[in-house]
Design a protein around this motif. Structure first.
Motif, PDB file in Angstrom:
ATOM      1  N   THR A  58      44.014  42.010  41.490  1.00  0.00           N
ATOM      2  CA  THR A  58      44.925  41.069  42.124  1.00  0.00           C
ATOM      3  C   THR A  58      44.154  39.963  42.823  1.00  0.00           C
ATOM      4  O   THR A  58      42.965  40.100  43.102  1.00  0.00           O
ATOM      5  N   ASP A  59      44.872  38.898  43.095  1.00  0.00           N
ATOM      6  CA  ASP A  59      44.320  37.792  43.859  1.00  0.00           C
ATOM      7  C   ASP A  59      44.534  38.103  45.335  1.00  0.00           C
ATOM      8  O   ASP A  59      45.653  38.399  45.757  1.00  0.00           O
ATOM      9  N   THR A  60      43.481  38.064  46.103  1.00  0.00           N
ATOM     10  CA  THR A  60      43.555  38.384  47.532  1.00  0.00           C
ATOM     11  C   THR A  60      44.531  37.480  48.270  1.00  0.00           C
ATOM     12  O   THR A  60      45.087  37.862  49.297  1.00  0.00           O
ATOM     13  N   ARG A  61      44.800  36.302  47.745  1.00  0.00           N
ATOM     14  CA  ARG A  61      45.708  35.353  48.389  1.00  0.00           C
ATOM     15  C   ARG A  61      47.176  35.615  48.039  1.00  0.00           C
ATOM     16  O   ARG A  61      48.061  34.965  48.597  1.00  0.00           O
ATOM     17  N   TRP A 106      34.838  43.090  38.742  1.00  0.00           N
ATOM     18  CA  TRP A 106      34.526  41.662  38.574  1.00  0.00           C
ATOM     19  C   TRP A 106      33.436  41.486  37.517  1.00  0.00           C
ATOM     20  O   TRP A 106      33.552  40.653  36.625  1.00  0.00           O
ATOM     21  N   CYS A 116      41.045  32.759  36.596  1.00  0.00           N
ATOM     22  CA  CYS A 116      42.352  32.856  37.280  1.00  0.00           C
ATOM     23  C   CYS A 116      42.200  32.810  38.796  1.00  0.00           C
ATOM     24  O   CYS A 116      43.139  32.458  39.502  1.00  0.00           O
ATOM     25  N   TYR A 117      41.036  33.164  39.288  1.00  0.00           N
ATOM     26  CA  TYR A 117      40.797  33.235  40.730  1.00  0.00           C
ATOM     27  C   TYR A 117      40.187  31.937  41.282  1.00  0.00           C
ATOM     28  O   TYR A 117      39.844  31.864  42.451  1.00  0.00           O
ATOM     29  N   GLY A 121      46.299  29.634  44.976  1.00  0.00           N
ATOM     30  CA  GLY A 121      46.725  31.004  45.211  1.00  0.00           C
ATOM     31  C   GLY A 121      48.115  31.247  44.650  1.00  0.00           C
ATOM     32  O   GLY A 121      48.924  30.316  44.533  1.00  0.00           O
ATOM     33  N   GLY A 150      35.328  31.905  42.577  1.00  0.00           N
ATOM     34  CA  GLY A 150      36.562  32.689  42.527  1.00  0.00           C
ATOM     35  C   GLY A 150      36.409  34.108  43.032  1.00  0.00           C
ATOM     36  O   GLY A 150      37.415  34.768  43.345  1.00  0.00           O
ATOM     37  N   ASN A 153      38.374  35.553  45.992  1.00  0.00           N
ATOM     38  CA  ASN A 153      39.815  35.676  45.778  1.00  0.00           C
ATOM     39  C   ASN A 153      40.196  36.896  44.945  1.00  0.00           C
ATOM     40  O   ASN A 153      41.375  37.180  44.758  1.00  0.00           O
ATOM     41  N   PHE A 154      39.201  37.601  44.443  1.00  0.00           N
ATOM     42  CA  PHE A 154      39.428  38.749  43.564  1.00  0.00           C
ATOM     43  C   PHE A 154      39.363  40.046  44.356  1.00  0.00           C
ATOM     44  O   PHE A 154      38.465  40.248  45.169  1.00  0.00           O
TER      45      PHE A 154
END
Length: 193
Positions: A58-61, A106, A116-117, A121, A150, A153-154
């Motif tokens: 997922t994206d951390t944001r 990662w 994507c990251y 967001g 990125g 953000n991962f």
């Protein structure tokens, strides 16, 4: 066919392992629900049959990250329509930002996935339809150096399962079993569909 709980547990375990490895199986993209009753389809990356955990990226944001941090209760719905098997699970999610499993995930990703990251967001507003990607990465694979930005953000979403509901739809009569975690063991029981 499914006449004892051990057989059901083996079937369930097999299906979840396969779902994390085979993108062609219907259970590869289950519906994931957070405690705020928000649902989304996510790609299952791995099922660990020893720890009974599900791993997603997922994206951390993403808004769901704050929800999971505040209330880790989660549910996941898997369905294999051709084989008529549904698996519903409940558990506790945690967001792993800097864990070894996160770095390993990662490192195992390709640069198309990592890009994507790099963009906006999830949920960022836009005046036009957008992928959220920077224009220079639309349809282009970034270099190893470019994707480094990125990585913050991962993250990995790891869900530790506490309850499992396995359901087989059959014209001769549906079959349903439930399993509940009891420490390191699982207690199973038959229930009426």
């Amino acid at each position: 066919m499914f006449d004892n709980l051990d057989t059901v547990r083996e079937d369930m375990t097999y299906r979840l392992i396969r779902a994390g490895k085979d993108r062609k199986t219907p259970m590869h993209v289950p519906t994931v629900v957070t405690a705020d009753v928000d649902a989304r389809v996510m790609v299952l990356r791995e099922f660990d049959p020893q720890a009974f955990t599900l791993r997603f990226h997922t994206d951390t944001r993403a808004p769901k990250v704050a929800t999971i941090d505040a209330d880790p209760r989660m549910a996941v719905l898997f369905y294999d329509q051709p084989e008529k098997v549904q698996i519903r699970v409940k558990g506790r999610g945690k967001i792993l930002r800097d864990a070894p499993v996160t770095q390993a995930a990662w490192d195992a990703s390709n640069n198309f996935a990592r890009r994507c990251y790099l963009g906006d967001g999830p949920g960022s507003a836009s005046d036009t339809p957008t992928s959220g990607l920077p224009p220079e990465f639309e349809g282009v694979e970034p270099t190893d150096e470019q994707v480094i930005a990125g990585r913050p953000n991962f993250s990995v979403l790891l869900i530790e399962l506490d309850e499992i509901d396995w359901f087989y739809l059959a014209h001769t009569g549906h079959i349903r079993a439930q399993f509940t975690r009891d420490g390191d063991d699982w207690a199973g029981r038959w229930v009426s569909p």
